[in-house]
Design a protein around this motif. Sequence first.
Motif, PDB file in Angstrom:
ATOM      1  N   SER A   1      -3.554  -0.234 -34.157  1.00 10.12           N
ATOM      2  CA  SER A   1      -4.816   0.006 -33.460  1.00 10.12           C
ATOM      3  C   SER A   1      -5.160  -1.083 -32.443  1.00 10.12           C
ATOM      4  O   SER A   1      -5.863  -0.828 -31.472  1.00 10.12           O
ATOM      5  CB  SER A   1      -5.971   0.166 -34.459  1.00 10.12           C
ATOM      6  N   SER A   2      -4.667  -2.288 -32.625  1.00  9.38           N
ATOM      7  CA  SER A   2      -4.980  -3.382 -31.695  1.00  9.38           C
ATOM      8  C   SER A   2      -3.879  -3.587 -30.652  1.00  9.38           C
ATOM      9  O   SER A   2      -3.926  -4.538 -29.882  1.00  9.38           O
ATOM     10  CB  SER A   2      -5.186  -4.683 -32.479  1.00  9.38           C
ATOM     11  N   ARG A   3      -2.908  -2.706 -30.591  1.00 11.63           N
ATOM     12  CA  ARG A   3      -1.754  -2.884 -29.705  1.00 11.63           C
ATOM     13  C   ARG A   3      -1.898  -2.165 -28.367  1.00 11.63           C
ATOM     14  O   ARG A   3      -0.934  -1.989 -27.644  1.00 11.63           O
ATOM     15  CB  ARG A   3      -0.474  -2.437 -30.408  1.00 11.63           C
ATOM     16  N   GLU A   4      -3.113  -1.745 -28.034  1.00 11.32           N
ATOM     17  CA  GLU A   4      -3.402  -1.114 -26.741  1.00 11.32           C
ATOM     18  C   GLU A   4      -2.481   0.071 -26.457  1.00 11.32           C
ATOM     19  O   GLU A   4      -1.847   0.170 -25.404  1.00 11.32           O
ATOM     20  CB  GLU A   4      -3.337  -2.140 -25.611  1.00 11.32           C
ATOM     21  N   VAL A   5      -2.419   0.966 -27.423  1.00 10.46           N
ATOM     22  CA  VAL A   5      -1.643   2.192 -27.263  1.00 10.46           C
ATOM     23  C   VAL A   5      -2.367   3.086 -26.267  1.00 10.46           C
ATOM     24  O   VAL A   5      -3.543   3.385 -26.436  1.00 10.46           O
ATOM     25  CB  VAL A   5      -1.470   2.908 -28.623  1.00 10.46           C
ATOM     26  N   SER A   6      -1.650   3.499 -25.224  1.00 12.72           N
ATOM     27  CA  SER A   6      -2.277   4.338 -24.200  1.00 12.72           C
ATOM     28  C   SER A   6      -1.982   5.823 -24.403  1.00 12.72           C
ATOM     29  O   SER A   6      -2.761   6.675 -23.978  1.00 12.72           O
ATOM     30  CB  SER A   6      -1.818   3.911 -22.804  1.00 12.72           C
ATOM     31  N   HIS A   7      -0.857   6.142 -25.050  1.00  7.68           N
ATOM     32  CA  HIS A   7      -0.445   7.531 -25.238  1.00  7.68           C
ATOM     33  C   HIS A   7       0.160   7.702 -26.630  1.00  7.68           C
ATOM     34  O   HIS A   7       0.962   6.871 -27.060  1.00  7.68           O
ATOM     35  CB  HIS A   7       0.579   7.935 -24.181  1.00  7.68           C
ATOM     36  N   VAL A   8      -0.224   8.793 -27.293  1.00  8.93           N
ATOM     37  CA  VAL A   8       0.260   9.074 -28.645  1.00  8.93           C
ATOM     38  C   VAL A   8       0.802  10.491 -28.709  1.00  8.93           C
ATOM     39  O   VAL A   8       0.130  11.446 -28.304  1.00  8.93           O
ATOM     40  CB  VAL A   8      -0.869   8.923 -29.691  1.00  8.93           C
ATOM     41  N   LEU A   9       2.016  10.605 -29.209  1.00  2.00           N
ATOM     42  CA  LEU A   9       2.575  11.905 -29.573  1.00  2.00           C
ATOM     43  C   LEU A   9       2.532  11.951 -31.089  1.00  2.00           C
ATOM     44  O   LEU A   9       3.224  11.194 -31.767  1.00  2.00           O
ATOM     45  CB  LEU A   9       4.005  12.060 -29.059  1.00  2.00           C
ATOM     46  N   SER A  10       1.671  12.816 -31.606  1.00  2.00           N
ATOM     47  CA  SER A  10       1.393  12.893 -33.034  1.00  2.00           C
ATOM     48  C   SER A  10       2.049  14.155 -33.595  1.00  2.00           C
ATOM     49  O   SER A  10       1.658  15.265 -33.246  1.00  2.00           O
ATOM     50  CB  SER A  10      -0.129  12.937 -33.215  1.00  2.00           C
ATOM     51  N   ILE A  11       3.062  13.974 -34.445  1.00  2.00           N
ATOM     52  CA  ILE A  11       3.775  15.111 -35.037  1.00  2.00           C
ATOM     53  C   ILE A  11       3.420  15.162 -36.516  1.00  2.00           C
ATOM     54  O   ILE A  11       3.766  14.269 -37.286  1.00  2.00           O
ATOM     55  CB  ILE A  11       5.298  14.980 -34.848  1.00  2.00           C
ATOM     56  N   LEU A  12       2.713  16.222 -36.886  1.00  2.00           N
ATOM     57  CA  LEU A  12       2.182  16.353 -38.240  1.00  2.00           C
ATOM     58  C   LEU A  12       2.668  17.629 -38.903  1.00  2.00           C
ATOM     59  O   LEU A  12       2.976  18.614 -38.218  1.00  2.00           O
ATOM     60  CB  LEU A  12       0.646  16.383 -38.192  1.00  2.00           C
ATOM     61  N   ASP A  13       2.713  17.616 -40.230  1.00  2.00           N
ATOM     62  CA  ASP A  13       2.927  18.855 -40.967  1.00  2.00           C
ATOM     63  C   ASP A  13       1.738  19.774 -40.686  1.00  2.00           C
ATOM     64  O   ASP A  13       0.623  19.296 -40.441  1.00  2.00           O
ATOM     65  CB  ASP A  13       3.007  18.583 -42.469  1.00  2.00           C
ATOM     66  N   PRO A  14       1.933  21.098 -40.730  1.00  2.00           N
ATOM     67  CA  PRO A  14       0.838  22.021 -40.420  1.00  2.00           C
ATOM     68  C   PRO A  14      -0.428  21.821 -41.248  1.00  2.00           C
ATOM     69  O   PRO A  14      -1.536  22.037 -40.754  1.00  2.00           O
ATOM     70  CB  PRO A  14       1.453  23.396 -40.671  1.00  2.00           C
ATOM     71  N   ASP A  15      -0.303  21.410 -42.508  1.00  2.00           N
ATOM     72  CA  ASP A  15      -1.478  21.269 -43.375  1.00  2.00           C
ATOM     73  C   ASP A  15      -1.968  19.826 -43.515  1.00  2.00           C
ATOM     74  O   ASP A  15      -2.872  19.549 -44.298  1.00  2.00           O
ATOM     75  CB  ASP A  15      -1.184  21.854 -44.755  1.00  2.00           C
ATOM     76  N   GLU A  16      -1.402  18.909 -42.755  1.00  2.00           N
ATOM     77  CA  GLU A  16      -1.779  17.494 -42.832  1.00  2.00           C
ATOM     78  C   GLU A  16      -3.111  17.279 -42.097  1.00  2.00           C
ATOM     79  O   GLU A  16      -3.291  17.744 -40.978  1.00  2.00           O
ATOM     80  CB  GLU A  16      -0.691  16.630 -42.171  1.00  2.00           C
ATOM     81  N   PRO A  17      -4.085  16.591 -42.719  1.00  2.00           N
ATOM     82  CA  PRO A  17      -5.325  16.306 -42.000  1.00  2.00           C
ATOM     83  C   PRO A  17      -5.073  15.352 -40.828  1.00  2.00           C
ATOM     84  O   PRO A  17      -4.091  14.599 -40.827  1.00  2.00           O
ATOM     85  CB  PRO A  17      -6.224  15.647 -43.053  1.00  2.00           C
TER      86      PRO A  17
ATOM     87  N   TYR B   1      -8.376   3.416 -32.203  1.00  2.00           N
ATOM     88  CA  TYR B   1      -7.414   3.186 -31.122  1.00  2.00           C
ATOM     89  C   TYR B   1      -8.046   2.986 -29.754  1.00  2.00           C
ATOM     90  O   TYR B   1      -7.385   2.567 -28.825  1.00  2.00           O
ATOM     91  CB  TYR B   1      -6.423   4.351 -31.040  1.00  2.00           C
ATOM     92  N   GLY B   2      -9.301   3.301 -29.609  1.00  2.00           N
ATOM     93  CA  GLY B   2      -9.890   3.241 -28.275  1.00  2.00           C
ATOM     94  C   GLY B   2      -9.402   4.435 -27.464  1.00  2.00           C
ATOM     95  O   GLY B   2      -8.805   5.378 -27.984  1.00  2.00           O
ATOM     96  N   GLU B   3      -9.632   4.375 -26.174  1.00  2.00           N
ATOM     97  CA  GLU B   3      -9.275   5.492 -25.311  1.00  2.00           C
ATOM     98  C   GLU B   3      -7.754   5.615 -25.196  1.00  2.00           C
ATOM     99  O   GLU B   3      -7.056   4.649 -24.907  1.00  2.00           O
ATOM    100  CB  GLU B   3      -9.877   5.287 -23.926  1.00  2.00           C
ATOM    101  N   HIS B   4      -7.262   6.807 -25.436  1.00  2.00           N
ATOM    102  CA  HIS B   4      -5.830   7.083 -25.320  1.00  2.00           C
ATOM    103  C   HIS B   4      -5.618   8.585 -25.137  1.00  2.00           C
ATOM    104  O   HIS B   4      -6.470   9.383 -25.521  1.00  2.00           O
ATOM    105  CB  HIS B   4      -5.061   6.585 -26.554  1.00  2.00           C
ATOM    106  N   ALA B   5      -4.516   8.940 -24.527  1.00  2.00           N
ATOM    107  CA  ALA B   5      -4.127  10.342 -24.401  1.00  2.00           C
ATOM    108  C   ALA B   5      -3.298  10.693 -25.632  1.00  2.00           C
ATOM    109  O   ALA B   5      -2.483   9.884 -26.071  1.00  2.00           O
ATOM    110  CB  ALA B   5      -3.322  10.550 -23.134  1.00  2.00           C
ATOM    111  N   ARG B   6      -3.533  11.884 -26.171  1.00  2.00           N
ATOM    112  CA  ARG B   6      -2.787  12.247 -27.379  1.00  2.00           C
ATOM    113  C   ARG B   6      -2.437  13.726 -27.356  1.00  2.00           C
ATOM    114  O   ARG B   6      -3.263  14.571 -27.027  1.00  2.00           O
ATOM    115  CB  ARG B   6      -3.606  11.943 -28.631  1.00  2.00           C
TER     116      ARG B   6
END
Length: 193
Positions: A22-38, A46-51
């Motif tokens: 969270s403190s590493r200034e992530v600007s973009h996140v590709l989040s791959i989750l299982d269908p039932d994962e919250p 994370y602050g402002e980021h594209a996801r």
Amino acid sequence: MPLIETPFLTTVCGLEELAGHSSREVSHVLSILDPDEPEPEAFGAYGEHARLEMRFHDIIEETAGHVAPTPDDVARMLAFGRDSEAEAGSLRHLLVHCHMGISRSTAMMALLLAQSQTVLSADTIMQHILAMRDKAWPNLRILEYGEAILGRDGEFTRAAGAIYRIQLERRPEIRNFFINAGRGREIETADRV
């Protein structure tokens, strides 16, 4: 230590590690989750980021009761990477995660790097992924779709075989785990190396 330099920072991780970035200034996140994962709560810090959030299981064959990644899913993730790079100066740190940071995320990071760094060989990229994540076992289905989209048919499949072989040499007991999990084609790919 990573083997290649990129114009932006890259991170691959699992769900349990998200809060630590969270403190590493992530600007973009590709989040791959299982269908039932919250949705992970960690992104609130994370602050402002594209996801881009994608939802499918970590499987390589069609399996009843599971959602397999599709060519459209892979194309959408590659488009996210392409669009992120096209936003002048906005892509500073790309984080790709899945449940464990081992399979779906390592496959997609390899393809995103291939798209960004077109002069690099599949072998170089896959060795870089292994340096980033020493337990990497890239999802073969995602690699197959991605290499077809990128016009690099067979390159990443072959390079992944070398990674699978390394992992099997380190931990021979995982061979039966992957076969029993319906991922025997990955074992066959390792055996051809």
